[in-house]
Structures are given as C-alpha cells and as structure tokens.
Design a protein around this motif. Structure first.
Motif, PDB file in Angstrom:
ATOM      1  N   SER A 232       0.828  -1.197   0.000  1.00 51.27           N
ATOM      2  CA  SER A 232       0.000   0.000   0.000  1.00 51.27           C
ATOM      3  C   SER A 232       0.863   1.247   0.000  1.00 51.27           C
ATOM      4  O   SER A 232       2.034   1.196   0.354  1.00 51.27           O
TER       5      SER A 232
ATOM      6  N   LEU B 129       0.677   3.507   2.078  1.00 46.81           N
ATOM      7  CA  LEU B 129       1.066   3.736   3.470  1.00 46.81           C
ATOM      8  C   LEU B 129       2.391   3.065   3.786  1.00 46.81           C
ATOM      9  O   LEU B 129       3.221   3.606   4.512  1.00 46.81           O
TER      10      LEU B 129
ATOM     11  N   PHE C 180       3.009   0.776   9.904  1.00 48.42           N
ATOM     12  CA  PHE C 180       2.665   0.610   8.486  1.00 48.42           C
ATOM     13  C   PHE C 180       3.628  -0.359   7.826  1.00 48.42           C
ATOM     14  O   PHE C 180       3.222  -1.270   7.098  1.00 48.42           O
TER      15      PHE C 180
ATOM     16  N   SER D   2     -10.429   3.970  11.162  1.00 44.97           N
ATOM     17  CA  SER D   2      -9.240   4.831  11.210  1.00 44.97           C
ATOM     18  C   SER D   2      -9.129   5.518  12.561  1.00 44.97           C
ATOM     19  O   SER D   2      -8.037   5.699  13.087  1.00 44.97           O
TER      20      SER D   2
END
Lengths: 273, 333
Positions: A8, A10, A256, B152
C-alpha cells in the motif's frame, strides 16, 4: 476484510519516513548545535538559526530531537535484537529440546505473560539506577516472551510439513534441520513482527523517560522532552508539539511497514486485528 | 459401582475440569508475583545505598548509618529478610516508608487505591460501552463510510500514546477553551463536582482499550453475521434491529469480554502515566514517586498490590465467561 495484494502507499510512506528518520538520527546531531549547550535565549521561535526553536534552557530543539531519535532507534533495535535472539533460542528449544528442558522453559515463558510488561519494566528500571543501560535490560527482559511464543507457534506449523519430515527421514540431525530447513522460513515473519515490536519498544522507552525513570537528563530523549514540554505548554506549546509529532509519526511509520511486510510474508493472516 | 457413586464421580470430574485452568492461572499469577518481588528485592540489594543510608540522610556519619542499619535489622543476610518480607506482606503489613518522615505504607495505600480504582472502573466502563457500540455499528455498515471512519479512528487510538494525548487535551480543553481543570490536584481548587476533575484522565485512559475493543467487536460481529443462523433468521423475516440486538450481539460479545479483562493490565500501566502527568495521587503516582525517591519498601508494596489486582481481575474474567457463554461451560466439562 482482505486487503489488496501488493504494498500500500502507506507502506511506502512508512519506508520513506523511516529512511529520513535514520538519516536525521545519523547526520542531525552533527550538523547543528550540541544537544546540551545553551546556544540562544530560552523559548525562541523557529528561525534560520534554530530551525525548531529553543527549549526552556536555550538549547536547540532540532539537535535534541536528533539525539533523541538516535537514542530511541538504538534502544529499539538493541532491545529487539536481544529479544529475537533469546526468543529464537527459547522458541526452538521449547519444541526440539528434550522434555526436561522444554517443559520448564514453556512454563516460564507462559509465566512471563501473567504480568503486564511495562509494569515489570518500570520495576526493573526503577530499582536499578536509571539510564540507557537499565532501560535496555528492563525492556529486553519483557520483550523476549512474545518473540519466543511467535517462534514456537511458527515452528509448530512447519514441523509436520513434507519437506521437514523428508529431511528427517533422510537422517538430518536436529541442529541441521533447524538451521537449514526451519529458520529460513521464519525470517520474513520475524522481520515483520520486529518492526511492530520496535515501535512498541520505542513507546515503552519514551514512557519510562516521560515518567522520569528512563533516559536521564541532560541526555535528551523524546519522552523526557514531552514531559518538559508538558510543564511549559502554556507559555510555549511548540516545545510539546515537536517531540509528540515525531514520536507519533515514527510509531505510525513502523506499524505501516510492519503491516506491509506481514501482508507480504503471510497473506492469509492479513486481517483487521 | 452404584449409580450414586458414578454421579458423584462425574460431578467431581466436572468440577476439576472447570477448576483446573483457573487454579493453574492463579498459581502462575502467584509464582510470577513471587518472582517479581524477588527480582525487585535482589536488584535493590545490588544497587548502592540502602534504606538506612536513605533514612540517615546525607550528613550522617558511617557509624550512625551502621547503628541505624542494626536497628532496622538490615545487617542480616537478604534471603532471611526476603522471607520475612513475604510473611509480612501476606498479612498485608508493609511497614513504613524509609525516605522522609516515616509513614505507614498501609495508610498511603488506603489513600491512593480508591481514586485509582475509581478512574480505572470509569475508564473501563466508558471503553466497553463505546467500544462495543462503535464495533457493532462498524460491523453492520461493513466497508461503508461509517466503518472506515470508525476503523481509522481506532487505529489512531491504538497508536497514539497516552502521554502525547493527555498534554494535548489539557492544552486544548484546559488552557485554550478553559472548560476543564489543568490537573487533579490544584492549589486553589474550587468547589466543583469531582467528576469534573476526572474527565480528562478517564478519557485518556479509556481511549486505547476503547480502540482495541472496537476492533475486536467489529471483527467478532462480522464473523457472526456471516453464520448460517443469521441467514436463516433473515429469511424468516426477523426485523433488523431484533436480528442484531438479540441474535448476533450476545454471540459476538464473548471474545470482547475476555479482552476487557486483559485491557485491565493496560489500565494499570496507563494509570502510572496519567496519574503522574495529571497529578492524581493514586497508586501509579505513588509507585513512580517511590521509584524516584528510591523508597524500597514502598516500591515493593506498590508492585505487589498492582500485580495482585491484575491477577484477581483476570481470574474474575475467567470465572464470569462460562456464565455468559454456555459453549465454554460445555467445553470445560
């Protein structure tokens, strides 16, 4: 919920940020001012001389952040290297060692989970003198059981796979089997988990320093800078903002990257939790 | 064997299979408490300076310190003193503080425990309520906007440390908007309901367990919604609210209940940070204060008490779970 395969944005944001952070930690301390010397008036706002401003004693915040980055990263990596080493030895031993070794080891590892990690670390650091060394000892002591459990569970799934059984049938001794056939399959998962655990270690280190029992002044660390910023937040909020920002971003980035690696290595376990 | 004996045997076996994991858990807990107190004790022996030097102060001569050491019984070997300490602790006698004016530790504990417990209980209730609510909403609206938003938000809640969040909340709500107090212990504290002073610490402490519970509840509910019996009751025309509230909710709740127990451990360590930063004189504040002052008896006492609380709460969860979930009850038989 399945994520799309591939990495991703991210993940790449995390990688980019971490590369910058490492450069910052290596180069930063040498390019500006020394971290513990008064270089200007207290509470100066950012300028071309003091890029992030100065703190309550007139020290350059940029330099202190860079030193703090170095401290955090070194502690995170050293602690996790110790945890991985101990975790590997214990994990392998609890599967392949003879029973009189493996059963006590397993019981001990389970016992380590019966108590909250950080509480134990606070106690260990608290009774030794405070500083970088004791922080590393305390956090390593609480970090290895999770790694040992991971290694043990991974080996348990690998143990009965055909290639391992075949190697055993061909007369491979246990050490050879572990090094040649088991360990190569573990590195990916370990690396992914290690990323997330480095984040946890950095958080734990900043918690200790925030509480005043971790890295001791004048040596800077993010947690301690947050604590001092907290005291001065009314008059000079910037001093609180910088360390909070850099710490949170670092934790995000490591998570991440860890998640991305995990998805790469182990697509099945790629779930929301 | 007669029928009666057989039933008796069976009920005994049933009892043991139910009690064994719980007893084992209790045993682990007690052993780890012993282990931790031993580490703390030995580490204190290795570290320079002891209770006598702390009590005597900096200006005392060596002879004075030695005399004090004898009075306090510190010149005996440490294993003897450790066993003595354990004996006293099991009778809940922790002695006196060694730094500053000697104060009975029991008095300090009695003053600090209630406020910590109050904050912890309020935080866990807040976290459980909103965690379960948000998790359920997210699961029902899976992959829609509400779900994305809640996910989120919960990621933020898991990653942002409480010592970052607390100063920011104080800065915004106490210093800028001036609606909440800046700390729990204020020199000129106005007469306001106490809840007013607890809002910030409780919210900060609750956020992380709330985020984990949200994620867990969502995952668990999503799993439940995919099961056969749900499709059946949809086909039978159960109205949506009844379907979610009656059929799915209880099933989805079980893993979340376990997690509420484990998040208590987080609350304990979280309270160290929150209490220190917000000047709440609870047990976390007491422990950190003891560590910075090197007050060994107080460090040992706070360690044992917090560790004991953690073990008791997890034990309670183990006991409550089978009552909620018949499947666990069955599987233990």
């Amino acid at each position: 919920m399945k994520r799309k395969s591939g990495l991703s944005p991210l993940f790449w944001f995390g990688v980019g940020y971490l590369v910058l952070l490492v450069i910052f930690a290596i180069v930063g301390p040498n390019m500006r001012h020394p971290f513990d010397v008064k270089v200007g008036g207290p509470f100066l706002y950012p300028s071309d001389q003091f890029w992030f401003g100065t703190d309550e004693q007139g020290r350059d915040i940029f330099a202190r952040l860079a030193y703090g980055a170095r401290t955090s990263l070194v502690i995170g990596l050293v602690v996790q290297s110790i945890a991985v080493t101990v975790g590997l030895i214990v994990g392998v031993a609890s599967v392949y060692a003879p029973k009189w070794i493996s059963i006590p080891i397993q019981r001990f590892t389970d016992g380590m989970f019966a108590f909250p990690d950080l509480l134990l670390a606070i106690m260990i650091v608290g009774v030794f003198q405070m500083g970088v060394g004791p922080v590393i000892i305390g956090l390593s002591f609480t970090a290895w059981p999770a790694m040992a459990r991971l290694v043990k569970n991974q080996i348990a799934t690998l143990k009965d796979r055909e290639f391992v059984v075949a190697a055993q049938a061909m007369g491979a001794k246990t050490p050879y089997l572990v090094i040649k056939h088991i360990l190569p399959h573990l590195w990916g998962v370990i690396l992914a988990v290690m990323m997330v655990d480095v984040a946890a270690t950095i958080l734990a280190e900043s918690t200790l320093s925030f509480l005043g029992i971790g890295v001791q002044p004048p040596e800077p660390s993010w947690g301690q800078m947050i604590a001092v910023g907290n005291l001065n937040k009314n008059s000079y909020p910037l001093m609180l903002l910088w360390p909070c920002l850099i710490l949170s971003l670092t934790i995000f980035a490591l998570n991440f990257v860890g998640d991305g690696l995990r998805a790469l290595v182990d697509p099945k376990k790629n779930q929301a939790i | 064997m007669s029928d009666v004996a057989l039933t008796q045997n069976r009920s005994r076996a049933k009892f043991w299979s139910f009690a064994r994991p719980i007893l084992l858990r209790l045993l682990y807990g007690l052993v780890s408490l012993l282990f931790i107190s031993l580490i703390t004790f030995v580490a204190d022996e290795i570290a320079p300076g002891d209770a006598a030097t702390a009590r005597a102060g900096e200006k005392a001569s060596l002879a004075q310190v030695e005399k004090l050491r004898e009075e306090m019984g510190l010149n005996r070997p440490w294993p003897i003193r450790y066993v003595e300490f354990l004996g006293n602790a099991s009778r809940l006698e922790f002695g006196e503080t060694t730094v500053g004016v000697p104060t009975p530790i029991n008095k300090l504990l009695a003053e600090s425990l209630p406020i910590s417990m109050k904050i912890a209980v309020m935080a866990i209730c807040l976290a459980a309520f909103f965690g379960i609510l948000f998790g359920t909403i997210a699961a029902i609206r899976e992959n829609k906007l509400a779900d994305r938003g809640i996910l989120s938000f919960s990621t933020l809640g898991v990653t942002i440390p409480n010592y970052v969040l607390l100063p920011i909340l104080v800065y915004v709500f106490a210093l800028q908007l001036d609606v909440l107090p800046t700390s729990y212990e204020l020199p000129n504290r106005q007469v306001a309901p106490e809840i007013f002073y607890l809002i910030i610490p409780v919210v900060v402490l609750a956020l992380r367990p709330m985020a984990t519970l949200t994620r867990l509840m969502r995952a668990s509910m999503v799993d439940t919604l995919k099961q056969e019996f749900v499709r059946l009751s949809v086909a039978k025309g159960t109205p949506p609210f009844r379907l979610y509230a009656v059929h799915c909710f209880r099933n989805a709740l079980i893993p979340v209940l376990t997690a509420i127990g484990t998040s208590f451990g987080y609350l304990l360590t979280g309270s160290f940070v929150v209490e220190t930063a917000y000047l709440v004189k609870g047990i976390g504040f007491l422990a950190i204060d003891a560590i910075t002052k090197k007050d060994t008896p107080l460090i040992l006492a706070t360690t044992l008490v917090t560790g004991f609380l953690f073990i008791v709460v997890n034990l309670l969860v183990d006991l409550v779970l089978p009552m909620v979930d018949p499947r666990i009850r069955e599987s233990q038989v």
